[in-house]
Design a protein around this motif. Structure first.
Motif, mmCIF file in Angstrom:
data_model
loop_
_atom_site.group_PDB
_atom_site.id
_atom_site.type_symbol
_atom_site.label_atom_id
_atom_site.label_comp_id
_atom_site.label_asym_id
_atom_site.label_seq_id
_atom_site.Cartn_x
_atom_site.Cartn_y
_atom_site.Cartn_z
ATOM 1 N N LYS A 48 -0.872 0.389 -3.369
ATOM 2 C CA LYS A 48 0.050 1.508 -3.209
ATOM 3 C C LYS A 48 1.375 1.045 -2.614
ATOM 4 O O LYS A 48 1.425 0.176 -1.753
ATOM 5 N N ASP A 78 -6.714 -0.861 -1.307
ATOM 6 C CA ASP A 78 -5.405 -1.491 -1.253
ATOM 7 C C ASP A 78 -5.465 -2.696 -0.315
ATOM 8 O O ASP A 78 -4.672 -2.825 0.600
ATOM 9 N N VAL A 134 2.084 5.648 -4.389
ATOM 10 C CA VAL A 134 1.464 5.452 -5.701
ATOM 11 C C VAL A 134 1.254 3.962 -5.931
ATOM 12 O O VAL A 134 1.973 3.123 -5.388
ATOM 13 N N SER A 135 0.260 3.640 -6.741
ATOM 14 C CA SER A 135 -0.032 2.244 -7.056
ATOM 15 C C SER A 135 0.868 1.764 -8.179
ATOM 16 O O SER A 135 1.175 2.513 -9.110
#
Length: 420
Positions: A16, A5, A21-22
């Protein structure tokens, strides 16, 4: 880049979110409400009649152009590989996710547009080149530079006027929360609809019990999927309703808030409304009935409001961009334009349409052929282009002073006979 990230991922709108969550333009489509919003907007635009028009040589009004190289292809087959519906839906879908939709214009030797080819929005972008603008794109790993006049570029909001803002990037926290709740719900059912917690033992674990709970290096084994992990998997749908055994008097103590206490369903419904606001799609069109629309109680008023508030701005953006770039200077000078026909969603029910057409026909505004065209029916030939008015209608000045009759039955006021 740490943890997958880093700054480059964040710059592209991925990575994220605070929900853990991405989110990017591809992953966002896994959230049903995002998929539905894009469908609700793209579907009507992809199915509206789409034609090239120009002013009639006489009589006023517009006529369909049939002698342009793109006339037969624009609505049916903008290129040899895709239908008109697929082409327009892809273009609108790109704009609604990346904030930018691109098409390369293929021209003949006369400079006329003959084909439209979509360009991937994550591999295409405008760049200033002195006083001009060029588009750089990547196709099959090769870099190309295309002149600004040969690229259809559809966008909505923009910081600089050249590149559109991605709605997904702007709303990534809201979308991330929705995806996190989807994942939470899935894991909740996979865990036999039980929240997390810990195991309480009345004393000290024996060596055998420790081996069953943890691996040789201390890793946790309670939810291991591998049958050789030393303990039978207890959770999951495959093991639902089976008897679970806790060794040596251990007791399970729940520590997290159950979904009903956390208002899980209510939160999910709120996220639907939150994302619907981003795309200006009424909740009722997303099969969400928690709230009512403010555009009226009837489906007719709902659809008119949806078309005017949500669809019409995108129609205007597509038409204005194509009208400037698709046609040569001579064609633009002749008034040649592309036009969507949105009457299918605006014309209301049969009774309302009949009353409207009767009024417009009665005052000479619509000809029979115009009415038939609005109803997607065939015309009745040249005679159908005539405009009619009722014989009983006369100008107000004639009603006050009818031709040939003056006050008290005498000659008209202002006539030679009245002045004698």
């Amino acid at each position: 880049m740490s943890g997958g990230d880093g700054w480059f991922v964040r710059m592209l709108g991925g990575g994220k979110t605070n929900a853990g969550v991405s989110v990017n333009e591809h992953l966002a489509m896994q959230l049903p409400v995002v998929y539905a919003c894009i469908n609700r907007i793209a579907n009507p635009i992809a199915t509206f009649p789409f034609r090239i028009m120009r002013p009639k040589r006489s009589g006023g009004g517009m006529e369909v152009v049939t002698d342009h190289p793109l006339s037969s292809r624009l609505a049916l087959r903008p290129n040899d590989l895709m239908s008109g519906r697929s082409h327009r839906k892809a273009l609108v879908g790109h704009v609604l996710r990346w904030g930018n939709g691109y098409n390369e214009i293929e021209r003949n030797r006369r400079g006329q547009a003959v084909n439209l080819w979509p360009l991937l929005p994550d591999r295409t972008g405008p760049h200033r080149n002195g006083d001009s603008l060029v588009y750089r794109t990547s196709i099959d790993g090769r870099q190309f530079e295309i002149d600004h006049g040969d690229v259809i570029h559809i966008m909505d909001q923009s910081f600089d006027g050249y590149v559109g803002i991605s709605p997904i990037a702007m709303a990534r926290q809201a979308i991330g929360m929705g995806l996190a709740m989807e994942e939470f719900g899935a894991k909740f059912f996979a865990n036999d609809m039980k929240s997390g917690g810990f195991l309480m033992h009345p004393g000290r674990l024996s060596g055998a019990a420790k081996g069953n709970v943890t691996g040789k290096d201390g890793e946790r084994r309670m939810n291991a999927a591998d049958p050789a992990s030393g303990i039978e998997r207890q959770g999951g749908l495959d093991n639902a309703h089976r008897v679970k055994v806790l060794e040596e008097g251990m007791k399970f103590v729940q520590t997290t808030i159950p979904p009903e206490d956390a208002q899980f369903l209510g939160s999910r419904e709120f996220q639907i409304a939150e994302i619907a606001r981003i795309y200006d799609v009424p909740l009722v069109l997303l099969q969400s009935h928690e709230k009512t629309t403010s555009w009226g109680s009837g489906i007719e008023q709902l659809m008119i409001g949806f078309v005017m508030q949500t669809i019409a701005p995108w129609i205007s953006a597509i038409e204005s961009e194509m009208n400037w770039k698709l046609f040569t200077e001579d064609e633009r000078a002749a008034g040649t334009v592309v036009k969507f026909n949105m009457n299918a969603l605006l014309r209301g029910d049969m009774q309302s349409r009949s009353e409207f057409y009767a009024k417009m026909f009665g005052i000479g505004a619509f000809s029979p052929n115009r009415i038939l065209d609005l109803e997607d029916e065939d015309g009745i030939g040249p005679d159908g282009d005539e405009h009619f008015v009722q014989a009983g209608y006369v100008p107000i000045r004639h009603a006050i002073n009818p031709p040939g009759i003056g006050h008290n039955g005498g000659p008209p006021i202002g006539s030679e006979g009245a002045n004698q």
